[in-house]
Write an enzyme that holds these catalytic residues in place. Structure first.
Site, PDB file in Angstrom:
ATOM      1  N   HIS A   1      72.385   5.216  62.436  1.00 14.80           N
ATOM      2  CA  HIS A   1      71.194   4.408  62.744  1.00 14.80           C
ATOM      3  C   HIS A   1      71.273   3.039  62.075  1.00 14.80           C
ATOM      4  O   HIS A   1      70.273   2.509  61.572  1.00 14.80           O
ATOM      5  CB  HIS A   1      69.914   5.155  62.353  1.00 14.80           C
TER       6      HIS A   1
ATOM      7  N   ASP B   1      77.411   3.781  67.838  1.00 16.11           N
ATOM      8  CA  ASP B   1      76.687   2.550  67.515  1.00 16.11           C
ATOM      9  C   ASP B   1      76.657   2.357  66.020  1.00 16.11           C
ATOM     10  O   ASP B   1      76.824   3.280  65.236  1.00 16.11           O
ATOM     11  CB  ASP B   1      75.274   2.542  68.120  1.00 16.11           C
ATOM     12  N   GLY B   2      76.486   1.079  65.649  1.00 12.15           N
ATOM     13  CA  GLY B   2      76.456   0.709  64.229  1.00 12.15           C
ATOM     14  C   GLY B   2      77.578  -0.250  63.900  1.00 12.15           C
ATOM     15  O   GLY B   2      78.756   0.082  64.016  1.00 12.15           O
TER      16      GLY B   2
ATOM     17  N   ILE C   1      78.575  -3.027  65.389  1.00 10.67           N
ATOM     18  CA  ILE C   1      79.294  -3.740  66.456  1.00 10.67           C
ATOM     19  C   ILE C   1      78.805  -5.194  66.457  1.00 10.67           C
ATOM     20  O   ILE C   1      77.648  -5.471  66.758  1.00 10.67           O
ATOM     21  CB  ILE C   1      79.052  -3.088  67.838  1.00 10.67           C
ATOM     22  N   ARG C   2      79.700  -6.091  66.110  1.00 12.75           N
ATOM     23  CA  ARG C   2      79.322  -7.503  66.011  1.00 12.75           C
ATOM     24  C   ARG C   2      80.209  -8.407  66.864  1.00 12.75           C
ATOM     25  O   ARG C   2      79.896  -9.570  67.064  1.00 12.75           O
ATOM     26  CB  ARG C   2      79.435  -7.994  64.554  1.00 12.75           C
TER      27      ARG C   2
HETATM   28  C1  FMN Z   1      64.613  -3.182  64.078  1.00 10.70           C
HETATM   29  C2  FMN Z   1      65.353  -1.895  64.308  1.00 10.70           C
HETATM   30  C3  FMN Z   1      64.610  -0.751  64.626  1.00 10.70           C
HETATM   31  C4  FMN Z   1      65.278   0.451  64.831  1.00 10.70           C
HETATM   32  N1  FMN Z   1      64.546   1.571  65.141  1.00 10.70           N
HETATM   33  C5  FMN Z   1      65.187   2.723  65.408  1.00 10.70           C
HETATM   34  C6  FMN Z   1      64.462   3.894  65.795  1.00 10.70           C
HETATM   35  O1  FMN Z   1      63.233   3.892  65.865  1.00 10.70           O
HETATM   36  N2  FMN Z   1      65.165   5.006  66.072  1.00 10.70           N
HETATM   37  C7  FMN Z   1      66.528   5.036  65.990  1.00 10.70           C
HETATM   38  O2  FMN Z   1      67.144   6.081  66.279  1.00 10.70           O
HETATM   39  N3  FMN Z   1      67.233   3.966  65.623  1.00 10.70           N
HETATM   40  C8  FMN Z   1      66.595   2.822  65.342  1.00 10.70           C
HETATM   41  N4  FMN Z   1      67.319   1.715  64.963  1.00 10.70           N
HETATM   42  C9  FMN Z   1      68.779   1.821  64.848  1.00 10.70           C
HETATM   43  C10 FMN Z   1      69.408   1.430  66.162  1.00 10.70           C
HETATM   44  O3  FMN Z   1      69.014   2.286  67.206  1.00 10.70           O
HETATM   45  C11 FMN Z   1      70.935   1.471  66.062  1.00 10.70           C
HETATM   46  O4  FMN Z   1      71.390   2.749  65.656  1.00 10.70           O
HETATM   47  C12 FMN Z   1      71.468   0.438  65.105  1.00 10.70           C
HETATM   48  O5  FMN Z   1      70.720  -0.757  65.174  1.00 10.70           O
HETATM   49  C13 FMN Z   1      72.917   0.174  65.448  1.00 10.70           C
HETATM   50  O6  FMN Z   1      73.502  -0.625  64.460  1.00 10.70           O
HETATM   51  P1  FMN Z   1      73.661  -2.223  64.610  1.00 10.70           P
HETATM   52  O7  FMN Z   1      72.302  -2.789  64.401  1.00 10.70           O
HETATM   53  O8  FMN Z   1      74.622  -2.530  63.506  1.00 10.70           O
HETATM   54  O9  FMN Z   1      74.203  -2.503  65.992  1.00 10.70           O
HETATM   55  C14 FMN Z   1      66.682   0.516  64.738  1.00 10.70           C
HETATM   56  C15 FMN Z   1      67.405  -0.645  64.441  1.00 10.70           C
HETATM   57  C16 FMN Z   1      66.760  -1.844  64.209  1.00 10.70           C
HETATM   58  C17 FMN Z   1      67.578  -3.069  63.862  1.00 10.70           C
END
Ligand code: FMN
Length: 210
Positions: free
Chosen positions: A98, A129-130, A132-133
């Protein structure tokens, strides 16, 4: 290519509303309430979420049955959980911590990917995911066995910088980066990628034998 257009807007209406209410506006989350009812507020929904016990695997099996359509379980980092996702009938999983937001010191999802792909890659679609830039990040994940990647913050950075156009620009940068990386590797398509395309330092991939 979409052109980046910085958006600066003065919104006197926001200021007037803030002066009248003396508090910040709360966001609504209409997808979390019944169709015609007043939507729960964002902070109300967040509070409810924090106070709700996490779903169990049998909850997921129930949800899977209710939904009946494509069903992805996001947040898998371990091979045993990946197998459970297969058992509850998920059609896809996302290897994800996440974005590192929920629990400090979780390993990067890319380190968890090879073990999960080994465990269930032939039974279910594995995404990542996570972190990726850039396009080469996408290529690394695909080479290690992900079918696709998802992005979070990269799209938000684009939105903050340039609204819809900024998000389009981020997607274009990623797409371009994927093409350039494939060119550098001598591949015509992402379908030619394999783990042999990248050097993985010893101990990088977390191979939890669970
Ligand atoms: C502002 C924000 C809110 C998020 N809210 C959730 C959420 O409610 N549930 C969830 O599973 N992941 C949530 N995430 C995580 C994203 O779904 C995702 O796993 C993550 O942003 C991927 O990594 P990255 O930001 O490095 O691309 C959130 C991420 C951000 C930045």
């Amino acid at each position: 290519m979409a052109r980046y257009a910085p958006q600066v807007a003065l919104r006197p209406g926001y200021l007037a509303r803030w002066l009248r209410s003396r508090s910040l506006p709360d966001l609504g989350v209409p997808n979390l309430g019944p169709r015609e009812a007043t939507p729960p507020t964002f902070f109300g929904a967040y509070g409810q979420w924090i106070g709700t016990p996490p779903p169990t695997w049998s909850d997921l099996a129930w949800l899977r049955e209710q939904w009946g359509g494509p069903f992805m379980v996001k947040g898998i980092t371990r091979p045993d959980d990946a197998r459970r996702a297969v058992d509850v009938g998920a059609s896809a999983i996302s290897v994800s911590n996440h974005g590192g937001n929920n629990l400090d010191s979780t390993p990067a999802s890319i380190r968890c990917l090879p073990g999960v792909v080994d465990a269930v890659g032939d039974q279910i679609e594995v995404l990542l995911d996570g972190g990726i830039r850039r396009g080469s990040d996408v290529v690394k994940a695909l080479a290690l066995g992900a079918r696709a990647v998802m992005i979070g913050r990269a799209s938000l950075f684009g939105m903050a910088a340039g609204g819809e156009c900024g998000v389009t620009n981020v997607l274009e940068i990623l797409r371009q980066g994927v093409s350039e990386t494939l060119l550098g590797l001598g591949h015509a398509s992402i379908h030619e990628l394999s783990p042999e395309d990248i050097l993985v330092p010893a101990g990088f991939a977390i191979d939890q034998k669970v």
